[in-house]
Design a protein around this motif. Structure first.
Motif, PDB file in Angstrom:
ATOM      1  N   VAL A 348       0.847  -1.191   0.000  1.00 10.22           N
ATOM      2  CA  VAL A 348       0.000   0.000   0.000  1.00 10.22           C
ATOM      3  C   VAL A 348       0.881   1.239   0.000  1.00 10.22           C
ATOM      4  N   SER A 349       0.329   2.332  -0.515  1.00 13.00           N
ATOM      5  CA  SER A 349       1.007   3.618  -0.507  1.00 13.00           C
ATOM      6  C   SER A 349      -0.053   4.695  -0.609  1.00 13.00           C
ATOM      7  N   LYS A 350       0.397   5.949  -0.715  1.00 12.28           N
ATOM      8  CA  LYS A 350      -0.565   7.033  -0.856  1.00 12.28           C
ATOM      9  C   LYS A 350       0.088   8.238  -1.516  1.00 12.28           C
ATOM     10  N   VAL A 351      -0.739   9.057  -2.139  1.00  6.52           N
ATOM     11  CA  VAL A 351      -0.346  10.387  -2.592  1.00  6.52           C
ATOM     12  C   VAL A 351      -1.370  11.332  -2.002  1.00  6.52           C
ATOM     13  N   CYS A 352      -0.946  12.090  -0.984  1.00  5.81           N
ATOM     14  CA  CYS A 352      -1.869  12.945  -0.239  1.00  5.81           C
ATOM     15  C   CYS A 352      -3.007  12.084   0.286  1.00  5.81           C
TER      16      CYS A 352
END
Length: 471
Positions: A348-352
């Motif tokens: 998993v990851s995120k951008v904002c």
């Protein structure tokens, strides 16, 4: 017991072996060429971006804490050779701070072992292109790398001695590290360009899902350039990076961050004649023992592990796996018995506020494995549609055409999207079909999910597609 590498896998192995064996029963020596032990490299982008206040917050256990538990940690000490026949390793000290037995800079010595643990990690990919080693070009793999980048940013931000400057930052590569570092730099107030040679960012997703990530990055003000193969770094008269060069032109830069990925750090192991896989990682059995060796184990980012979906070795460098490898190694080296059953490829990851998740296989991976499959994509919301704050998410699911076995899931969406991938990860681990998944008894309440969770909506659609296509 000699351990090469003082981060997740190595020190988890040391701690677990110490729980099982006293200092009189088992001496443990850990060699670490850097200055830190047991830290979270995954947290570096959030330290750079300001979510984490200091370097020390990323350190789970210091060398001093390990030493108090009876583990002889020797910092700034690099292992330069492994002699399997002689059961010994050669080390070189890089400074007087080497620990309890650290020697002066450059001093070399041999240390014998009864049990050897190789936990050398991975190294950032740094292409052999002009200017890649210039000042102002940074990899992001260790705490030392993070410190160097922060120092470089601070110096550039105050270069004129006056007000804080807005920098031109170029991130090369749009994988997990590249995406996370681009967000960190934009949050620091800089102008960020991301260059990637692929069709879309996040090549760990299929391109149609990567396009959603691109939209999220662009919405933050990040200039995303895909199909952009870097050919070099232009430097100034002082040898500092000033632009990243591609076939289509130059992108001016005050700072360059490499997020191209990593490769297993296995030069030592290869020189010792130990077996490597197609990706260059060490090959082990389920007990994390190096194949063909009785008293040599390996774990963390330097190994290839068993993929439970394709049933083939795979290099998947993640801290979650490294810590589990260490637990297994420490148990076995300490006289117990444990196995590592393999992975399904969850990340998993995120951008904002855009959450990005995947588990199992992408389309191209399923094709390479020779699998026949169906693919479905659904749009849903993370909460009941009428509940305030319901945000859209997209779920893509792959299932084996004949059997309906789940092969992979990708999710991109807002709050609540990322961790939903764990439902699919458990289903993959259990070998469930998409038909079986539709009956999962998941928690429901309007603030948390619609009546049909988005993952189950995708499973229902995939099950229908499997039935429609037959064998």
């Amino acid at each position: 017991m000699v351990i090469i590498g003082g981060d997740a896998a190595g020190m988890s192995a040391a701690a677990q072996a110490r729980r099982l064996r006293t200092e009189d029963e088992l001496e443990i020596v850990a060699f670490e060429r850097g200055a830190f032990t047991s830290y979270s490299a995954c947290g570096i982008p959030y330290w750079i971006g300001g979510d984490v206040g200091s370097r020390d917050e990323l350190i789970a256990r210091t060398p001093e804490e390990h030493r108090k538990r009876g583990i002889d940690v020797r910092l700034h000490t690099e292992v330069t050779a492994i002699d399997l026949d002689g059961q010994r390793v050669r080390t070189r000290a890089h400074g007087a701070a080497g620990g309890a037995a650290g020697g002066p800079r450059g001093a070399e010595e041999w240390t014998g072992f009864d049990k050897l643990v190789i936990a050398t990690g991975a190294r950032p990919v740094r292409p052999s292109l002009p200017g890649m080693d210039a000042d102002g070009v940074h990899g992001v793999q260790s705490l030392g790398d993070g410190e160097a980048l922060l120092d470089s940013l601070a110096a550039a931000e105050r270069a004129d001695g006056g007000a804080r400057r807005t920098l031109r930052a170029v991130v090369v590569g749009a994988g997990y590290i590249g995406v996370e570092m681009s967000e960190a730099l934009i949050r620091r107030g800089h102008r960020v360009t991301v260059l990637d040679r692929a069709e879309q960012p996040m090549s760990t997703l299929d391109p149609d899902m990567g396009a959603l990530v691109r939209e999220g990055m662009t919405g933050l003000g990040i200039d995303v350039r895909t199909g952009a193969a870097v050919t070099g770094i232009r430097t100034d008269a002082d040898g500092r990076a000033r632009a990243v060069v591609t076939a289509d032109g130059e992108h001016e830069a005050d700072i360059v961050v490499l997020g191209i990925g990593v490769r297993p750090e296995t030069a030592l192991a290869e020189a010792a004649g130990l077996p490597l896989g197609d990706a260059g990682g060490l090959l082990t059995d389920l007990a994390m023992r190096v194949r063909g060796q009785r008293n040599v184990w390996a774990g963390g980012d330097c190994v290839e592990v068993f993929d439970r979906v394709t049933r083939r070795p795979r290099h998947l460098p993640l801290g979650t796996h490294a810590n589990k490898h260490g637990q297994v190694i420490g148990t076995n080296a300490g006289g117990g018995y444990a196995t590592f059953p393999g992975v399904v490829g969850t990340a998993v990851s995120k951008v904002c506020d855009l959450e990005i998740a995947r588990t199992g296989l992408l389309e191209r991976q399923a094709e390479r494995a020779g699998l026949r499959f169906v693919t479905v994509t659904v749009e849903a919301t993370g909460r009941a549609g009428y509940f305030p704050g319901a945000e859209p998410m997209r779920v893509k699911m792959l299932a084996e055409r004949r059997t309906g076995r789940l092969l992979g899931t990708q999710i991109v969406g807002r709050e609540g999207a990322g961790k939903r991938v764990d439902i699919a990860a458990v289903a993959l681990t259990a070998g469930m079909t998409v038909e079986e998944m539709t009956g999962l008894d998941l928690g429901y309440a309007p603030p948390f999910s619609p009546v049909w969770d988005p993952v189950l909506v995708a499973a229902r659609r995939a099950a229908s597609e499997v039935r429609a296509q037959g064998s």
